[in-house]
Design a protein around this motif. Structure first.
Motif, PDB file in Angstrom:
ATOM      1  N   MET A 130     -62.308   2.776  20.556  1.00  0.00           N
ATOM      2  CA  MET A 130     -62.973   3.572  19.530  1.00  0.00           C
ATOM      3  C   MET A 130     -62.657   5.049  19.698  1.00  0.00           C
ATOM      4  N   LEU A 131     -62.200   5.674  18.605  1.00  0.00           N
ATOM      5  CA  LEU A 131     -61.921   7.103  18.625  1.00  0.00           C
ATOM      6  C   LEU A 131     -63.192   7.928  18.450  1.00  0.00           C
ATOM      7  N   LYS A 132     -64.267   7.264  18.055  1.00  0.00           N
ATOM      8  CA  LYS A 132     -65.569   7.914  17.938  1.00  0.00           C
ATOM      9  C   LYS A 132     -66.590   7.073  18.680  1.00  0.00           C
ATOM     10  N   ASP A 133     -67.453   7.716  19.418  1.00  0.00           N
ATOM     11  CA  ASP A 133     -68.414   7.014  20.266  1.00  0.00           C
ATOM     12  C   ASP A 133     -69.292   6.079  19.449  1.00  0.00           C
ATOM     13  N   ASN A 134     -69.321   4.829  19.873  1.00  0.00           N
ATOM     14  CA  ASN A 134     -70.200   3.806  19.301  1.00  0.00           C
ATOM     15  C   ASN A 134     -69.867   3.474  17.842  1.00  0.00           C
ATOM     16  N   GLU A 135     -68.670   3.845  17.379  1.00  0.00           N
ATOM     17  CA  GLU A 135     -68.218   3.417  16.048  1.00  0.00           C
ATOM     18  C   GLU A 135     -67.341   2.186  16.258  1.00  0.00           C
ATOM     19  N   ASN A 140     -61.419   4.098  12.700  1.00  0.00           N
ATOM     20  CA  ASN A 140     -61.352   4.801  13.987  1.00  0.00           C
ATOM     21  C   ASN A 140     -61.363   3.843  15.171  1.00  0.00           C
ATOM     22  N   THR A 141     -60.970   2.598  14.931  1.00  0.00           N
ATOM     23  CA  THR A 141     -60.934   1.597  15.996  1.00  0.00           C
ATOM     24  C   THR A 141     -59.609   0.836  15.962  1.00  0.00           C
ATOM     25  N   ASP A 161     -62.733  11.327  24.822  1.00  0.00           N
ATOM     26  CA  ASP A 161     -62.170  11.207  23.477  1.00  0.00           C
ATOM     27  C   ASP A 161     -61.704   9.792  23.135  1.00  0.00           C
ATOM     28  N   TRP A 163     -63.326   5.535  23.666  1.00  0.00           N
ATOM     29  CA  TRP A 163     -64.329   4.640  24.225  1.00  0.00           C
ATOM     30  C   TRP A 163     -63.856   3.195  24.037  1.00  0.00           C
TER      31      TRP A 163
END
Length: 215
Positions: A130-135, A140-141, A161, A163
């Protein structure tokens, strides 16, 4: 020219797989024609650091013979100090996958990385990066069949940066920070050749390398 030296491969990880992954990333760099890449052995690290390369890529765990009764490690106390001084004086280090595994948590190297490999579940799992936390879904994955590294990370003193999430839980997959006059990046994907040459992985790896080589 930008000088990159790369220490790749160990008991669990084939150097040729990492070479394929690294080269897939380097051809994405805007300065790909200005890169001088040298592959080295652990016995050459000290001398090479004396030559002040722009970037040292470490994709090798510390233990040379992890299954033997008497385990030998390559990061000596002297080299541990030299590696940190190299970064303080303006060099950069990319700890890639195994390059953060098996090292003493008390070493100067690990303190400089501000994180290290803790464990991974047995075998390969389907991992979502994931490029964004918890997305956990969406643009973005991306997905890999991979060893999901679970790590210790000093999140307060670095920039996370990337996850990961899988059937065994969530973890941090990449982080970066300045250190002295140099730069540090830790990047956990990937374990297999297929994962290393994956378009998403090579693109992210190229971004990390470009950041470390930029002034």
């Amino acid at each position: 020219m930008k000088k990159i030296v790369a220490l790749l491969g160990d008991y669990w990880h084939a150097a040729d797989d990492a070479k394929a992954g690294l080269e897939a990333a380097l051809i994405r760099l805007p300065i790909k024609d200005e890169i001088d890449l040298q592959y080295i052995t652990y016995k050459e690290v000290s001398q090479v650091l004396s030559d002040r390369p722009d970037l040292f890529i470490n994709a090798k765990m510390d233990q040379l013979n992890p299954r033997d009764e008497q385990v030998i490690t390559w990061l000596t106390e002297e080299l541990d100090t030299k590696l940190v001084n190299y970064v303080i004086e303006g060099g950069s280090v990319l700890a890639w996958h195994a390059g953060m595994a098996g090292y003493s948590s008390e070493s100067n190297y690990i303190h400089m990385l501000r994180g290290y490999f803790n464990y991974h579940p047995p075998g390969l799992q389907e991992v979502t990066y994931m490029l964004k936390d918890n997305e956990k879904s969406g643009e973005n994955t991306f997905f890999l069949s991979d060893e999901q590294y679970f790590v210790h990370c000093d999140k307060a003193n670095t920039e996370v940066d990337l996850w990961s999430t899988g059937i065994d839980g969530d973890s941090i997959a990449a982080w970066k920070h300045s250190f002295g006059k140099g730069k540090i990046c830790c990047f956990t994907p990937a374990h297999t050749r297929e994962g290393m040459v994956n378009e998403n992985v090579s693109s992210l790896l190229a971004e990390k390398i470009n950041w470390m080589l930029s002034l």
